[in-house]
Scaffold this motif. Structure first.
Motif, PDB file in Angstrom:
ATOM      1  N   ALA A 151       0.733  -1.194  -0.224  1.00  0.00           N
ATOM      2  CA  ALA A 151      -0.096  -0.221  -0.176  1.00  0.00           C
ATOM      3  C   ALA A 151       0.684   1.473  -0.239  1.00  0.00           C
ATOM      4  O   ALA A 151       2.101   1.247   0.389  1.00  0.00           O
ATOM      5  N   PRO A 152       0.165   2.510  -0.226  1.00  0.00           N
ATOM      6  CA  PRO A 152       1.086   3.641  -0.375  1.00  0.00           C
ATOM      7  C   PRO A 152       1.746   3.916   0.999  1.00  0.00           C
ATOM      8  O   PRO A 152       3.010   4.556   0.907  1.00  0.00           O
ATOM      9  N   ASP A 153       1.241   3.464   2.067  1.00  0.00           N
ATOM     10  CA  ASP A 153       2.118   3.777   3.317  1.00  0.00           C
ATOM     11  C   ASP A 153       3.193   2.676   3.690  1.00  0.00           C
ATOM     12  O   ASP A 153       3.722   2.699   4.789  1.00  0.00           O
ATOM     13  N   GLY A 154       3.274   1.525   2.798  1.00  0.00           N
ATOM     14  CA  GLY A 154       4.314   0.650   2.949  1.00  0.00           C
ATOM     15  C   GLY A 154       3.568  -0.521   3.492  1.00  0.00           C
ATOM     16  O   GLY A 154       4.477  -1.614   3.736  1.00  0.00           O
ATOM     17  N   SER A 155       2.414  -0.515   3.993  1.00  0.00           N
ATOM     18  CA  SER A 155       1.857  -1.764   4.644  1.00  0.00           C
ATOM     19  C   SER A 155       1.221  -2.686   3.555  1.00  0.00           C
ATOM     20  O   SER A 155       1.154  -2.365   2.491  1.00  0.00           O
ATOM     21  N   ALA A 156       1.123  -4.090   4.007  1.00  0.00           N
ATOM     22  CA  ALA A 156       0.491  -4.851   3.105  1.00  0.00           C
ATOM     23  C   ALA A 156      -0.916  -4.472   2.806  1.00  0.00           C
ATOM     24  O   ALA A 156      -1.620  -4.094   3.630  1.00  0.00           O
ATOM     25  N   ILE A 181       0.784   0.812  -7.181  1.00  0.00           N
ATOM     26  CA  ILE A 181       1.020   1.972  -7.897  1.00  0.00           C
ATOM     27  C   ILE A 181       2.095   2.459  -7.374  1.00  0.00           C
ATOM     28  O   ILE A 181       2.056   2.892  -6.186  1.00  0.00           O
ATOM     29  N   SER A 182       3.220   2.640  -8.062  1.00  0.00           N
ATOM     30  CA  SER A 182       4.557   3.474  -7.828  1.00  0.00           C
ATOM     31  C   SER A 182       4.321   4.834  -8.081  1.00  0.00           C
ATOM     32  O   SER A 182       3.362   5.092  -8.873  1.00  0.00           O
ATOM     33  N   PRO A 183       4.822   5.640  -7.085  1.00  0.00           N
ATOM     34  CA  PRO A 183       4.959   7.144  -7.289  1.00  0.00           C
ATOM     35  C   PRO A 183       5.563   7.820  -8.680  1.00  0.00           C
ATOM     36  O   PRO A 183       4.976   8.415  -9.435  1.00  0.00           O
ATOM     37  N   THR A 184       6.409   6.651  -9.501  1.00  0.00           N
ATOM     38  CA  THR A 184       6.973   7.128 -10.617  1.00  0.00           C
ATOM     39  C   THR A 184       7.180   5.889 -11.723  1.00  0.00           C
ATOM     40  O   THR A 184       7.149   4.804 -11.067  1.00  0.00           O
ATOM     41  N   ARG A 185       7.245   6.135 -12.966  1.00  0.00           N
ATOM     42  CA  ARG A 185       7.397   5.195 -13.735  1.00  0.00           C
ATOM     43  C   ARG A 185       8.944   4.353 -13.513  1.00  0.00           C
ATOM     44  O   ARG A 185       8.953   3.136 -13.600  1.00  0.00           O
ATOM     45  N   GLU A 186       9.839   5.134 -13.131  1.00  0.00           N
ATOM     46  CA  GLU A 186      10.940   4.872 -12.877  1.00  0.00           C
ATOM     47  C   GLU A 186      11.329   3.848 -11.584  1.00  0.00           C
ATOM     48  O   GLU A 186      11.850   2.877 -11.897  1.00  0.00           O
ATOM     49  N   GLU A 187      10.454   4.005 -10.577  1.00  0.00           N
ATOM     50  CA  GLU A 187      10.476   3.306  -9.521  1.00  0.00           C
ATOM     51  C   GLU A 187       9.876   2.004  -9.768  1.00  0.00           C
ATOM     52  O   GLU A 187      10.097   0.880  -9.393  1.00  0.00           O
ATOM     53  N   ASN A 188       8.577   2.110 -10.687  1.00  0.00           N
ATOM     54  CA  ASN A 188       7.916   0.799 -11.207  1.00  0.00           C
ATOM     55  C   ASN A 188       8.982  -0.142 -11.741  1.00  0.00           C
ATOM     56  O   ASN A 188       9.038  -1.380 -11.717  1.00  0.00           O
ATOM     57  N   ALA A 189       9.468   0.613 -12.733  1.00  0.00           N
ATOM     58  CA  ALA A 189      10.485  -0.488 -13.606  1.00  0.00           C
ATOM     59  C   ALA A 189      11.721  -0.972 -12.750  1.00  0.00           C
ATOM     60  O   ALA A 189      12.121  -1.974 -12.902  1.00  0.00           O
ATOM     61  N   ALA A 190      12.049  -0.243 -11.539  1.00  0.00           N
ATOM     62  CA  ALA A 190      13.309  -0.635 -10.685  1.00  0.00           C
ATOM     63  C   ALA A 190      12.696  -1.907 -10.086  1.00  0.00           C
ATOM     64  O   ALA A 190      13.610  -2.688  -9.774  1.00  0.00           O
ATOM     65  N   PHE A 191      11.505  -1.945  -9.595  1.00  0.00           N
ATOM     66  CA  PHE A 191      10.694  -3.001  -8.807  1.00  0.00           C
ATOM     67  C   PHE A 191      10.897  -4.323  -9.786  1.00  0.00           C
ATOM     68  O   PHE A 191      11.281  -5.347  -9.486  1.00  0.00           O
ATOM     69  N   HIS A 192      10.458  -3.946 -10.943  1.00  0.00           N
ATOM     70  CA  HIS A 192      10.080  -5.076 -12.036  1.00  0.00           C
ATOM     71  C   HIS A 192      11.398  -5.670 -12.349  1.00  0.00           C
ATOM     72  O   HIS A 192      11.354  -6.686 -13.066  1.00  0.00           O
ATOM     73  N   ALA A 193      12.426  -4.896 -12.212  1.00  0.00           N
ATOM     74  CA  ALA A 193      13.800  -5.359 -12.732  1.00  0.00           C
ATOM     75  C   ALA A 193      14.270  -6.207 -11.741  1.00  0.00           C
ATOM     76  O   ALA A 193      15.341  -7.201 -12.018  1.00  0.00           O
ATOM     77  N   PHE A 260      -2.301   5.933 -20.082  1.00  0.00           N
ATOM     78  CA  PHE A 260      -2.580   7.371 -19.619  1.00  0.00           C
ATOM     79  C   PHE A 260      -2.578   6.994 -18.016  1.00  0.00           C
ATOM     80  O   PHE A 260      -2.749   5.926 -17.555  1.00  0.00           O
ATOM     81  N   GLY A 261      -2.235   7.956 -17.209  1.00  0.00           N
ATOM     82  CA  GLY A 261      -2.317   7.959 -15.940  1.00  0.00           C
ATOM     83  C   GLY A 261      -1.559   6.810 -15.028  1.00  0.00           C
ATOM     84  O   GLY A 261      -0.546   6.772 -15.418  1.00  0.00           O
ATOM     85  N   THR A 262      -2.200   6.127 -14.239  1.00  0.00           N
ATOM     86  CA  THR A 262      -1.772   5.428 -13.349  1.00  0.00           C
ATOM     87  C   THR A 262      -1.202   4.098 -13.929  1.00  0.00           C
ATOM     88  O   THR A 262      -0.357   3.327 -13.504  1.00  0.00           O
ATOM     89  N   ASN A 263      -1.699   3.880 -15.059  1.00  0.00           N
ATOM     90  CA  ASN A 263      -1.497   2.588 -15.947  1.00  0.00           C
ATOM     91  C   ASN A 263      -0.122   2.669 -16.232  1.00  0.00           C
ATOM     92  O   ASN A 263       0.585   1.644 -16.526  1.00  0.00           O
ATOM     93  N   HIS A 264       0.700   3.810 -16.273  1.00  0.00           N
ATOM     94  CA  HIS A 264       2.137   3.982 -16.504  1.00  0.00           C
ATOM     95  C   HIS A 264       3.037   3.590 -15.164  1.00  0.00           C
ATOM     96  O   HIS A 264       4.330   3.286 -15.421  1.00  0.00           O
ATOM     97  N   ARG A 265       2.382   3.373 -13.911  1.00  0.00           N
ATOM     98  CA  ARG A 265       2.866   3.178 -12.780  1.00  0.00           C
ATOM     99  C   ARG A 265       2.268   2.001 -12.018  1.00  0.00           C
ATOM    100  O   ARG A 265       2.711   1.992 -10.892  1.00  0.00           O
ATOM    101  N   THR A 266       1.378   0.934 -12.690  1.00  0.00           N
ATOM    102  CA  THR A 266       0.931   0.153 -11.932  1.00  0.00           C
ATOM    103  C   THR A 266       1.620  -1.134 -11.884  1.00  0.00           C
ATOM    104  O   THR A 266       2.215  -1.610 -13.068  1.00  0.00           O
TER     105      THR A 266
END
Length: 317
Positions: A151-156, A181-193, A260-266
């Motif tokens: 979740a956004p606050d780091g909890s499950a 949903i990650s705050p940025t595209r870059e963070e989402n990509a880093a997790f998925h790497a 568009f929108g959060t789909n870039h960071r989901t």
């Protein structure tokens, strides 16, 4: 202080009364006599057993009107599976009414002897499904989450279901260790790497069967209520045509995912339209009709568990 005697708790009494009423077939007068209490207290205990979720009722008779709706939905949208539950009335949460039918549908797959990978979304309807399940020994299967469980606050994420199901079926399970949903595209990509995330993603993409909730993107959107998107983000996606989401991925009225929108960071895995494998939506309620219909049109889901009013509203569109 822990209990050191055998004095029953109020919930013990409710469970016993519920057992006598629903399983034993006793009347409330007979329960009162059996437990040595008044009829009024027996009635309250039986009601509490149901309200506290101590009793799960499954209907073993298929109502004709529901069968007709299942047939009409199957023909209209080319569904693999369809279950329509009887209407519980406007005062009841629709997810409660479909929980038992959804649980039976999932249990059908869990009882298959050949190993399956079962991918799961999240949300209130799926959590209700898990709560209505009977314990099953299903160690031959693997359970994997489609959606991030942070979740956004780091909890499950509160409505994550993979862990809950795993407790009931003793199957290996694979949470998706990324933010919803990650705050940025870059963070989402880093997790998925990350290697472990890639393995869970690969498993989810190869799932033999998919169970997902369907969320609306109106002003009562689950993504907004649960804090995964802001009001301004929801406004922007609504303006771009958003009507629904599955596993956090947002789509328009034709069932096309927005670029568009959060789909870039989901985080997690998107359920692609047109799967040949079962992709079963668990959803009901007036606010979800447009979202369910869109997901059916594009075949994001090719199976559905819903209730009578929702089924009729979808067919009337």
């Amino acid at each position: 202080m822990s209990r050191v005697d055998n004095e029953p708790t109020p919930q013990d009494d409710a469970a016993r009364a519920g057992w006598l009423y629903y399983v034993g077939g006793l009347t409330q007068d007979q329960i009162a006599a059996e437990l040595g209490i008044s009829r009024q207290r027996a009635q309250r205990l039986v009601s509490r057993a149901m309200a506290d979720g101590l009793i799960h009722v499954r209907l073993n008779h298929r109502i004709g009107a529901c069968l007709d709706l299942e047939s009409d939905l199957t023909a209209r949208f080319g569904l693999i599976r369809c279950r329509v539950s009887p209407n519980l009335g406007v005062a009841t949460d629709p997810s409660i009414g479909i929980a038992a039918a959804a649980a039976a549908e999932l249990e059908r797959f869990l009882r298959m002897p050949s190993p399956l990978v079962i991918a799961l979304g999240t949300g209130r309807a799926l959590r209700g499904m898990v709560d209505a399940m009977s314990p099953i020994e299903a160690e031959q299967h693997r359970l994997v989450s489609l959606i991030g469980n942070i979740a956004p606050d780091g909890s499950a994420s509160f409505f994550d279901v993979v862990m809950r199901i795993a407790d009931k079926v003793r199957a290996p399970h694979y949470p998706m260790p990324v933010p919803v949903i990650s705050p940025t595209r870059e963070e989402n990509a880093a997790f998925h790497a990350l290697g472990p995330v890639r393995k869970v993603v690969e498993l989810a993409r190869a799932a033999d069967v998919v169970f997902v909730g369907v969320g609306q993107m109106s002003n009562d959107a689950p993504l907004l209520k649960d804090g995964f998107v802001s009001r301004s983000e929801l406004d922007e996606m609504q303006a771009a045509g958003a009507v629904g989401e599955v596993a956090g991925w947002v789509f328009d009225s034709s069932g096309k995912y927005l670029d568009f929108g959060t789909n870039h960071r989901t985080g997690g895995v998107r359920v692609e339209p047109g799967l040949s494998r079962p992709s079963i939506g668990i959803a009901a309620g007036p606010s979800k009709v447009g979202a369910i219909a869109a997901a059916l049109k594009s075949h994001i889901i090719n199976g559905l568990v819903t209730d009578e009013p929702t089924a009729r509203a979808i067919l009337d569109l």
